[in-house]
Enzyme design. Sequence first.
Site, PDB file in Angstrom:
ATOM      1  N   ARG A 168      34.561  16.524  32.778  1.00  0.00           N
ATOM      2  CA  ARG A 168      35.206  15.306  33.224  1.00  0.00           C
ATOM      3  C   ARG A 168      35.855  14.656  32.000  1.00  0.00           C
ATOM      4  O   ARG A 168      35.170  14.345  31.024  1.00  0.00           O
ATOM      5  CB  ARG A 168      34.175  14.360  33.823  1.00  0.00           C
ATOM      6  CG  ARG A 168      34.821  13.119  34.344  1.00  0.00           C
ATOM      7  CD  ARG A 168      33.827  12.200  34.956  1.00  0.00           C
ATOM      8  NE  ARG A 168      34.534  11.090  35.567  1.00  0.00           N
ATOM      9  CZ  ARG A 168      33.950  10.171  36.299  1.00  0.00           C
ATOM     10  NH1 ARG A 168      32.667  10.234  36.526  1.00  0.00           N
ATOM     11  NH2 ARG A 168      34.657   9.198  36.812  1.00  0.00           N
ATOM     12  N   ARG A 197      31.851  -4.801  33.880  1.00  0.00           N
ATOM     13  CA  ARG A 197      33.267  -5.030  33.530  1.00  0.00           C
ATOM     14  C   ARG A 197      33.833  -6.174  34.362  1.00  0.00           C
ATOM     15  O   ARG A 197      33.498  -6.308  35.548  1.00  0.00           O
ATOM     16  CB  ARG A 197      34.082  -3.757  33.771  1.00  0.00           C
ATOM     17  CG  ARG A 197      33.856  -2.686  32.722  1.00  0.00           C
ATOM     18  CD  ARG A 197      34.521  -1.379  33.088  1.00  0.00           C
ATOM     19  NE  ARG A 197      33.555  -0.398  33.549  1.00  0.00           N
ATOM     20  CZ  ARG A 197      33.852   0.767  34.110  1.00  0.00           C
ATOM     21  NH1 ARG A 197      35.100   1.116  34.295  1.00  0.00           N
ATOM     22  NH2 ARG A 197      32.894   1.588  34.503  1.00  0.00           N
ATOM     23  N   HIS A 232      39.034   7.051  38.455  1.00  0.00           N
ATOM     24  CA  HIS A 232      38.202   7.531  39.569  1.00  0.00           C
ATOM     25  C   HIS A 232      38.921   8.580  40.411  1.00  0.00           C
ATOM     26  O   HIS A 232      38.606   8.788  41.585  1.00  0.00           O
ATOM     27  CB  HIS A 232      37.769   6.359  40.496  1.00  0.00           C
ATOM     28  CG  HIS A 232      36.734   5.467  39.896  1.00  0.00           C
ATOM     29  ND1 HIS A 232      36.711   4.111  40.115  1.00  0.00           N
ATOM     30  CD2 HIS A 232      35.680   5.738  39.087  1.00  0.00           C
ATOM     31  CE1 HIS A 232      35.699   3.563  39.454  1.00  0.00           C
ATOM     32  NE2 HIS A 232      35.051   4.544  38.828  1.00  0.00           N
ATOM     33  N   ASN A 251      29.624  16.010  32.059  1.00  0.00           N
ATOM     34  CA  ASN A 251      30.162  14.652  32.123  1.00  0.00           C
ATOM     35  C   ASN A 251      29.539  13.906  30.941  1.00  0.00           C
ATOM     36  O   ASN A 251      28.427  13.390  31.034  1.00  0.00           O
ATOM     37  CB  ASN A 251      29.785  14.007  33.467  1.00  0.00           C
ATOM     38  CG  ASN A 251      30.363  12.623  33.627  1.00  0.00           C
ATOM     39  OD1 ASN A 251      30.955  12.070  32.693  1.00  0.00           O
ATOM     40  ND2 ASN A 251      30.203  12.049  34.804  1.00  0.00           N
ATOM     41  N   GLU A 290      32.008  14.057  42.508  1.00  0.00           N
ATOM     42  CA  GLU A 290      32.996  14.385  41.470  1.00  0.00           C
ATOM     43  C   GLU A 290      32.658  15.705  40.776  1.00  0.00           C
ATOM     44  O   GLU A 290      33.552  16.458  40.391  1.00  0.00           O
ATOM     45  CB  GLU A 290      33.044  13.239  40.439  1.00  0.00           C
ATOM     46  CG  GLU A 290      33.667  11.985  41.014  1.00  0.00           C
ATOM     47  CD  GLU A 290      33.103  10.705  40.438  1.00  0.00           C
ATOM     48  OE1 GLU A 290      31.876  10.467  40.576  1.00  0.00           O
ATOM     49  OE2 GLU A 290      33.871   9.927  39.853  1.00  0.00           O
TER      50      GLU A 290
END
Length: 410
Positions: free
Chosen positions: A93, A241, A181, A9, A379
């Site tokens: 990822r 964000r 996501h 990742n 994940e």
Amino acid sequence: MSDAILVFNAGSSSIKFSVFVADDDTLRLFLDGQIEELFSAPVFTVTGADGRRLAHTAWPQGHPLAHREAVCFVMDYLTQQLGSVRLIGVGHRVVHGGLQFAHPVRVDAAIAAQLAQYVPLAPLHQPHNLAPIHDLLERWPDLPQVACFDTAFHRTNADLEQMFGLPQPMFAQGLRRYGFHGLSYEYIAGVLPRFSARAAAGRTLVLHLGNGASICALRGGCSVATTMGFTAVDGLLMGTRSGSLDPGLVLHLMEQHGMDVRAVQQLLYSESGLLGVSGLSSDMRTLLASDAPRARLAVDLFCYRIRREIGALAAVLGGLDAIVFTAGIGANSPVIRARVLQDAAWLGVDCDAEANAAGGPVISSATSLVDVLSIPTDEEQMIARHTRALVRAVCSQPKEPAAAGPQTTT
Ligand code: AMP
């Protein structure tokens, strides 16, 4: 000899990795680690599945590591450490799969070039996600690699959900809501049957509340709608964000405040959200521990935005059978869960305070009309599963060249 899958990742300033050992049909975490602060003072750490520190290397300040050097460092470390464990594939990822990649794909040079076309759609993430793919293709060309996308899970969304109110030809050009996501939501959808048949089969909202935050509306385990749109800055308030805002505000910032694209990007992605509102921190634990009025305001806005989006997504689903909390805040903060559930009481949601404090997995009361669960996401495990499935599929057809289009794992 055991087989293992490596998961990468790679972000802008760090590379995280995990190794899973493939025992029969299970994937067991063997170790995970990261190189952080690549461009200032890199630090390499590795932790075993039992939590034991296996390695720690720190470079002095002013010794930046390029992505390629970092990837090679990780690969050299693993080559020495894995011993009798054989690496059979690497999963990555990758944030954006565009419209073309609705499933994970085995990557060769041609696919890597196609994935590079999505850099303009995710300029802050896609180039970093792709960097280790290129490095490995060059140095270990025979090692199978698989790209797993954050967008793929949402390709089941109806066109109406994906459309903006822009001139219609722009939709076909790719200006649409993609959602992100997806690997987290796919993992949660996959484990739901273990916890609640109703949540697995019905109308369920999954709240992925971490540093990045979004909600996904599932029907029967498939994505119907999600709060992130064209980019991962849309929707909920996040760590740094802004979440949704009026696009007219961006025009105003550029016209009246003299901000250029880079300055607006910096504002919306890195200086807003919990950090911008609180002026203190992007970290929810810090804010919850603070008495500062702006810290409280940031938490209030975080919860308020969730309340709004739950209402909107419950309307899209036409009712609600279950709510699932996951990611750093969702799976670890009883305080935030209780507040969100209190705000959703109008939907018939009732939280069991004791079960919530204990962490679940089921945290709704016996009389709640909506099942509520708290489940950690994984994940990396999802990427490892896809990678193993595609590596096995290719190994069972050794004479076939790698397919040039999207491949499915089901
Ligand atoms: P993630 O991006 O999923 O790793 O989540 C990171 C966020 O989870 C940060 O804002 C952390 O402060 C938050 N977090 C982790 N543990 C807790 C906790 N026990 N209570 C509240 N927030 C937490």
